[in-house]
Design a protein around this motif. Structure first.
Motif, PDB file in Angstrom:
ATOM      1  N   ASP A  47       0.815  -1.216   0.000  1.00 30.10           N
ATOM      2  CA  ASP A  47       0.000   0.000   0.000  1.00 30.10           C
ATOM      3  C   ASP A  47       0.850   1.269   0.000  1.00 30.10           C
ATOM      4  O   ASP A  47       0.312   2.381  -0.013  1.00 30.10           O
ATOM      5  CB  ASP A  47      -0.916   0.019   1.226  1.00 30.10           C
ATOM      6  N   GLY A  48       2.178   1.108   0.049  1.00 32.48           N
ATOM      7  CA  GLY A  48       3.060   2.269   0.042  1.00 32.48           C
ATOM      8  C   GLY A  48       3.177   2.968   1.380  1.00 32.48           C
ATOM      9  O   GLY A  48       3.641   4.114   1.445  1.00 32.48           O
ATOM     10  N   LEU A  49       2.811   2.283   2.461  1.00 32.07           N
ATOM     11  CA  LEU A  49       2.798   2.930   3.776  1.00 32.07           C
ATOM     12  C   LEU A  49       4.063   2.687   4.580  1.00 32.07           C
ATOM     13  O   LEU A  49       4.406   3.486   5.461  1.00 32.07           O
ATOM     14  CB  LEU A  49       1.588   2.454   4.578  1.00 32.07           C
ATOM     15  N   VAL A  50       4.747   1.576   4.326  1.00 28.48           N
ATOM     16  CA  VAL A  50       5.981   1.291   5.056  1.00 28.48           C
ATOM     17  C   VAL A  50       7.056   0.860   4.072  1.00 28.48           C
ATOM     18  O   VAL A  50       6.772   0.444   2.937  1.00 28.48           O
ATOM     19  CB  VAL A  50       5.790   0.195   6.132  1.00 28.48           C
ATOM     20  N   GLU A  51       8.289   0.939   4.526  1.00 30.74           N
ATOM     21  CA  GLU A  51       9.429   0.421   3.776  1.00 30.74           C
ATOM     22  C   GLU A  51      10.083  -0.647   4.634  1.00 30.74           C
ATOM     23  O   GLU A  51      10.471  -0.383   5.781  1.00 30.74           O
ATOM     24  CB  GLU A  51      10.427   1.546   3.474  1.00 30.74           C
ATOM     25  N   ARG A  52      10.158  -1.851   4.108  1.00 27.39           N
ATOM     26  CA  ARG A  52      10.797  -2.922   4.874  1.00 27.39           C
ATOM     27  C   ARG A  52      12.310  -2.814   4.762  1.00 27.39           C
ATOM     28  O   ARG A  52      12.859  -2.547   3.697  1.00 27.39           O
ATOM     29  CB  ARG A  52      10.315  -4.288   4.389  1.00 27.39           C
ATOM     30  N   ILE A  53      12.971  -3.017   5.876  1.00 27.18           N
ATOM     31  CA  ILE A  53      14.429  -3.038   5.934  1.00 27.18           C
ATOM     32  C   ILE A  53      14.841  -4.359   6.558  1.00 27.18           C
ATOM     33  O   ILE A  53      13.998  -5.139   7.004  1.00 27.18           O
ATOM     34  CB  ILE A  53      14.973  -1.851   6.766  1.00 27.18           C
ATOM     35  N   ASP A 184      -6.572   8.956   3.481  1.00 25.15           N
ATOM     36  CA  ASP A 184      -5.783   9.060   4.705  1.00 25.15           C
ATOM     37  C   ASP A 184      -5.132   7.718   4.983  1.00 25.15           C
ATOM     38  O   ASP A 184      -5.447   6.709   4.353  1.00 25.15           O
ATOM     39  CB  ASP A 184      -6.673   9.437   5.896  1.00 25.15           C
ATOM     40  N   TYR A 185      -4.243   7.689   5.984  1.00 29.38           N
ATOM     41  CA  TYR A 185      -3.717   6.408   6.410  1.00 29.38           C
ATOM     42  C   TYR A 185      -4.258   6.022   7.782  1.00 29.38           C
ATOM     43  O   TYR A 185      -4.177   4.873   8.183  1.00 29.38           O
ATOM     44  CB  TYR A 185      -2.177   6.421   6.413  1.00 29.38           C
ATOM     45  N   ALA A 215      -1.438   8.912  -2.785  1.00 29.74           N
ATOM     46  CA  ALA A 215      -2.608   8.154  -2.347  1.00 29.74           C
ATOM     47  C   ALA A 215      -2.262   7.361  -1.101  1.00 29.74           C
ATOM     48  O   ALA A 215      -1.216   6.708  -1.038  1.00 29.74           O
ATOM     49  CB  ALA A 215      -3.087   7.217  -3.448  1.00 29.74           C
ATOM     50  N   SER A 216      -3.115   7.451  -0.087  1.00 30.97           N
ATOM     51  CA  SER A 216      -2.990   6.643   1.110  1.00 30.97           C
ATOM     52  C   SER A 216      -3.993   5.503   1.044  1.00 30.97           C
ATOM     53  O   SER A 216      -4.759   5.376   0.091  1.00 30.97           O
ATOM     54  CB  SER A 216      -3.218   7.509   2.355  1.00 30.97           C
ATOM     55  N   VAL A 217      -4.027   4.676   2.088  1.00 33.85           N
ATOM     56  CA  VAL A 217      -4.778   3.430   2.004  1.00 33.85           C
ATOM     57  C   VAL A 217      -6.250   3.566   2.370  1.00 33.85           C
ATOM     58  O   VAL A 217      -7.078   2.750   1.957  1.00 33.85           O
ATOM     59  CB  VAL A 217      -4.114   2.356   2.900  1.00 33.85           C
ATOM     60  N   VAL A 218      -6.635   4.614   3.120  1.00 31.93           N
ATOM     61  CA  VAL A 218      -8.006   4.727   3.628  1.00 31.93           C
ATOM     62  C   VAL A 218      -8.776   5.777   2.832  1.00 31.93           C
ATOM     63  O   VAL A 218      -8.416   6.958   2.828  1.00 31.93           O
ATOM     64  CB  VAL A 218      -8.017   5.100   5.124  1.00 31.93           C
ATOM     65  N   ALA A 219      -9.847   5.367   2.167  1.00 33.33           N
ATOM     66  CA  ALA A 219     -10.660   6.290   1.382  1.00 33.33           C
ATOM     67  C   ALA A 219     -11.436   7.232   2.291  1.00 33.33           C
ATOM     68  O   ALA A 219     -11.994   6.816   3.311  1.00 33.33           O
ATOM     69  CB  ALA A 219     -11.624   5.514   0.501  1.00 33.33           C
TER      70      ALA A 219
END
Length: 251
Positions: A47-53, A184-185, A215-219
């Motif tokens: 969803d583009g909200l986090v980046e995994r490391i 929103d997220y 774009a965030s995940v919550v409409a």
């Protein structure tokens, strides 16, 4: 058991404190398995909200929501100009819903010269700015306080606000995109804003230029559900089509 959307929100809230967090730490905090955290992180990354490391994750750079005080000072000049422009569309005696965004807090400050307003809100900051002055009537939703947002988003707050039909909802979202609309997220904030948009006669979106093309995940709302956009960005061809019939005010 924690619902999946609540678990995802909790992960976002933990990461929004600013530091990358390890999978083991997240699993211990949420009382779930490491594999459950990995699965949720994969969905949040999609969803583009986090980046995994390696061994953990951090909040995506495109997700700028954070503690209320930090958001209040981000792009403050633009938000204040937008707030002043929004205030010009409000008359003495109007009824308004103001959401829990930092932009709405600036709007509340800009409305201090108005009289006899009826204000409905779930935000402590808005209530403090507008309550008890110039004949205003203020209705504040209660429930469990979200400390990071200084606001109420839970079922108790939504049930209280269900009885109101304000003339105008003044809302700001984290993201604006041609295809996704206003998003929103924060799940609770998105739900409550959707509710109040549906219950209000007119809708004003107050969004600064940094929110566009994301774009965030919550409409929250489509362009068709919005009557007015107040922003510091000129309308270009990208948004002209989807904004047909929407008043576009540049602050």
């Amino acid at each position: 058991m924690m619902k999946r959307r609540d678990r995802r929100q909790e992960i976002l809230d933990l990461l929004a404190q600013g530091e990358p967090l390890g999978i083991h730490m997240l699993a211990d905090t949420l009382t779930v398995s490491d594999e459950t955290v990995r699965r949720e992180l994969r969905l949040l990354e999609a969803d583009g909200l986090v980046e995994r490391i390696h061994g953990g994750a951090r909040l995506a750079k495109s997700v700028e929501e954070g503690p209320f005080e930090a958001r209040l000072h981000r792009n403050a000049g633009a938000k204040q100009r937008i707030a002043a422009a929004v205030a010009q569309t409000v008359d003495d005696g109007d009824s308004l819903y103001l959401d829990a965004s930092s932009t709405a807090f600036h709007v509340a400050q800009a409305l201090k010269g108005k009289r006899d307003l009826t204000i409905v809100t779930n935000a402590l900051g808005v209530a403090a700015e507008l309550g008890g002055r110039y004949g205003n009537r203020l209705y504040l939703a209660g429930g469990e306080l979200d400390e990071r947002y200084r606001a109420f988003f839970d079922a108790t707050a939504r049930a209280y606000l269900a009885q109101f039909r304000p003339a105008m909802a003044i809302v700001s979202t984290e993201s604006v995109d041609v295809a996704a609309g206003f998003t929103d997220y924060h799940i609770g904030e998105g739900e409550l804003c959707r509710q109040m948009i549906a219950q209000s006669r007119r809708v004003t979106m107050a969004v600064d230029a940094s929110k566009f093309d994301r774009a965030s995940v919550v409409a929250v709302a489509s362009f068709a559900e919005v009557d007015r956009i107040v922003t510091d960005r000129e309308m270009d061809d990208t948004y002209a089509g989807v904004s047909a019939g929407v008043e576009w005010i540049v602050a």
